[in-house]
Design a protein around this motif. Structure first.
Motif, PDB file in Angstrom:
ATOM      1  N   LEU A  49      48.613  39.318  45.527  1.00 14.56           N
ATOM      2  CA  LEU A  49      47.829  40.237  44.699  1.00 14.56           C
ATOM      3  C   LEU A  49      47.042  41.202  45.579  1.00 14.56           C
ATOM      4  N   ALA A  50      46.498  40.690  46.671  1.00 13.94           N
ATOM      5  CA  ALA A  50      45.751  41.558  47.595  1.00 13.94           C
ATOM      6  C   ALA A  50      46.685  42.531  48.303  1.00 13.94           C
ATOM      7  N   ARG A  51      47.870  42.074  48.633  1.00 10.02           N
ATOM      8  CA  ARG A  51      48.835  42.930  49.325  1.00 10.02           C
ATOM      9  C   ARG A  51      49.134  44.199  48.540  1.00 10.02           C
ATOM     10  N   TYR A  52      49.164  44.080  47.216  1.00  9.29           N
ATOM     11  CA  TYR A  52      49.471  45.227  46.375  1.00  9.29           C
ATOM     12  C   TYR A  52      48.227  45.883  45.790  1.00  9.29           C
ATOM     13  N   GLY A  53      47.048  45.527  46.320  1.00 12.89           N
ATOM     14  CA  GLY A  53      45.835  46.243  45.969  1.00 12.89           C
ATOM     15  C   GLY A  53      45.196  45.888  44.652  1.00 12.89           C
ATOM     16  N   VAL A  54      45.635  44.806  44.016  1.00 10.31           N
ATOM     17  CA  VAL A  54      45.064  44.427  42.728  1.00 10.31           C
ATOM     18  C   VAL A  54      43.739  43.689  42.927  1.00 10.31           C
ATOM     19  N   ILE A  55      43.649  42.881  43.979  1.00 11.12           N
ATOM     20  CA  ILE A  55      42.406  42.192  44.302  1.00 11.12           C
ATOM     21  C   ILE A  55      42.055  42.464  45.756  1.00 11.12           C
ATOM     22  N   GLU A  56      40.839  42.071  46.121  1.00  5.39           N
ATOM     23  CA  GLU A  56      40.373  42.234  47.498  1.00  5.39           C
ATOM     24  C   GLU A  56      39.485  41.051  47.843  1.00  5.39           C
ATOM     25  N   GLU A  57      39.306  40.818  49.143  1.00 10.48           N
ATOM     26  CA  GLU A  57      38.409  39.748  49.558  1.00 10.48           C
ATOM     27  C   GLU A  57      36.986  40.106  49.180  1.00 10.48           C
ATOM     28  N   ALA A  58      36.248  39.110  48.691  1.00 10.27           N
ATOM     29  CA  ALA A  58      34.837  39.280  48.368  1.00 10.27           C
ATOM     30  C   ALA A  58      34.011  38.677  49.504  1.00 10.27           C
ATOM     31  N   PRO A  59      32.781  39.135  49.673  1.00  7.17           N
ATOM     32  CA  PRO A  59      31.930  38.523  50.702  1.00  7.17           C
ATOM     33  C   PRO A  59      31.792  37.029  50.453  1.00  7.17           C
ATOM     34  N   ALA A  60      31.895  36.249  51.503  1.00  9.07           N
ATOM     35  CA  ALA A  60      31.840  34.785  51.382  1.00  9.07           C
ATOM     36  C   ALA A  60      30.444  34.288  51.700  1.00  9.07           C
TER      37      ALA A  60
END
Length: 198
Positions: A49-60
């Motif tokens: 999902l991140a690879r295709y830009g739908v999600i991104e990492e959030a601050p941990a």
């Protein structure tokens, strides 16, 4: 991979996207707890999902977890999300409605998705193997037919699970990984070769 008619045809991904939309921030562990299945399966989906830009990492807030969030609020139910996730460079799939309410994914659906991901990952590895670093070019693929009772088959599965369990903590604890460790797919399928009606 062929584009399906929409997110509804990918129950794991649909449920995962809805969970992220509802909760805001989700880890693979959160997804496994809420939806059933393994953290490894959801970890793979989250990276895709991140690879295709739908999600991104959030601050941990904690160093050992890898939380994810939608890259844009409308991503969970968008046509772009449905189309781009299926294959890089594929056209968008129009007319996809919002994702339905989160529901548990059946064991059969999880199993089918997991088997497909395993097969796809192995094909990708075979294509890449000759250009991989030398120390990684050897893989351990083998199969064997053995004669077992149902109890013996269950016992063999327990032995394999116990062996894998020795390394599971490294998934959520990067500091526990040796410096040269990388993700390695461990796939085991034990099933009886019964004749129909047997």
């Amino acid at each position: 991979m062929k584009i399906e008619a929409g997110l509804e045809s990918h129950p794991v991904r649909a449920a995962l996207l809805e969970l992220i939309r509802r909760e805001g921030v989700v880890t693979a562990t959160d997804a496994a707890r809420e939806l059933g299945g393994s953290t490894g399966l959801y970890s793979f989906h989250l990276r895709q999902l991140a690879r295709y830009g739908v999600i991104e990492e959030a601050p941990a807030s904690r160093g050992r977890v890898r939380p994810w969030r939608l890259s844009r609020p409308e991503a969970a139910g968008s046509a772009e999300a449905a189309g781009s996730l299926e294959a890089a460079g594929s056209p968008e799939q129009p007319g996809v409605g919002p994702v339905s309410d989160t529901k548990l994914v059946s064991d059969a659906e999880l199993s089918a998705v997991a088997r497909g991901l395993e097969d796809e990952s192995y094909r990708r590895w075979l294509e890449y193997r000759d250009s991989a670093p030398g120390r990684w070019r050897r893989d351990e693929a083998f199969s064997q037919v053995v004669y077992l009772t149902p109890d013996e088959m269950a016992g063999m599965a327990e032995v394999v699970r116990a062996l894998i369990a020795q390394y599971r903590h490294r998934e959520d604890r990067p500091a526990a990984r040796p410096a040269d460790a990388v993700p390695v797919a461990v796939v085991a399928r034990l099933f009886p070769l019964l004749e129909p009606g047997g």
